[in-house]
Design an enzyme around this catalytic site. Structure first.
Site, mmCIF file in Angstrom:
data_model
loop_
_atom_site.group_PDB
_atom_site.id
_atom_site.type_symbol
_atom_site.label_atom_id
_atom_site.label_comp_id
_atom_site.label_asym_id
_atom_site.label_seq_id
_atom_site.Cartn_x
_atom_site.Cartn_y
_atom_site.Cartn_z
ATOM 1 N N TYR A 33 37.305 55.524 -22.537
ATOM 2 C CA TYR A 33 37.873 54.180 -22.503
ATOM 3 C C TYR A 33 37.176 53.246 -23.497
ATOM 4 C CZ TYR A 33 39.937 56.080 -18.292
ATOM 5 O OH TYR A 33 40.622 56.873 -17.407
ATOM 6 N N GLU A 64 40.672 50.542 -13.334
ATOM 7 C CA GLU A 64 39.482 50.444 -12.497
ATOM 8 C C GLU A 64 38.926 51.846 -12.336
ATOM 9 O OE1 GLU A 64 39.011 47.716 -8.927
ATOM 10 O OE2 GLU A 64 39.301 49.698 -8.007
#
Length: 144
Positions: free
Chosen positions: A112, A101
């Site tokens: 990412y 998160e």
């Protein structure tokens, strides 16, 4: 803790304090990987820490809790190396998915996405910065 404080902009309040960090490290199946400057011979001593990752495993899932790299060592591959090792360790342990998160405007999002993480969730106005500005939380996942 020095890396933690240097790596996270205080505007967003994302750095963990000493107590939070110790509590997480004491939990079973929490893993930390440290990135160091490679020592030069003939010293042969561990190098100075420049970053770290922290994750925890629950069943066949891994949660990436933090990746931190001090600003002057960003863009030299430390974050990619840490994330690569987290993924390899998870694969070796039989993990099926890795979750994380992050704040919606986090500049690490490109890292990412480069590794194949995709957005699977959104929490509106979840994070509150030091200036009281609200930021969405993005949940990302990578299927292994």
């Amino acid at each position: 803790m020095q890396v933690m404080q240097a790596a996270f902009d205080p505007v967003y309040g994302e750095a963990w304090n000493h107590s939070q960090t110790r509590s997480m490290l004491a939990m079973p199946l929490t893993h930390t990987i440290v990135a160091e400057i490679l020592p030069r011979p003939p010293e042969a001593q561990p190098g100075e820490p420049i970053g770290f990752s922290m994750s925890r495993r629950i069943g066949d899932e891994e949660e990436l809790l933090l990746i931190a790299v001090i600003p002057e060592w960003r863009q030299f591959g430390a974050g990619s190396s840490l994330l690569t090792q987290v993924i390899e360790n998870a694969k070796d342990a039989g993990v099926g998915r890795i979750f994380l998160e992050m704040r919606s405007n986090n500049p690490a999002s490109h890292l990412y996405h480069k590794f194949g993480f995709t957005q699977v969730g959104l929490r509106k106005n979840y994070y509150k910065g030091a200036d009281s500005k609200l930021y969405d939380a993005l949940t990302l996942a990578l299927t292994l």
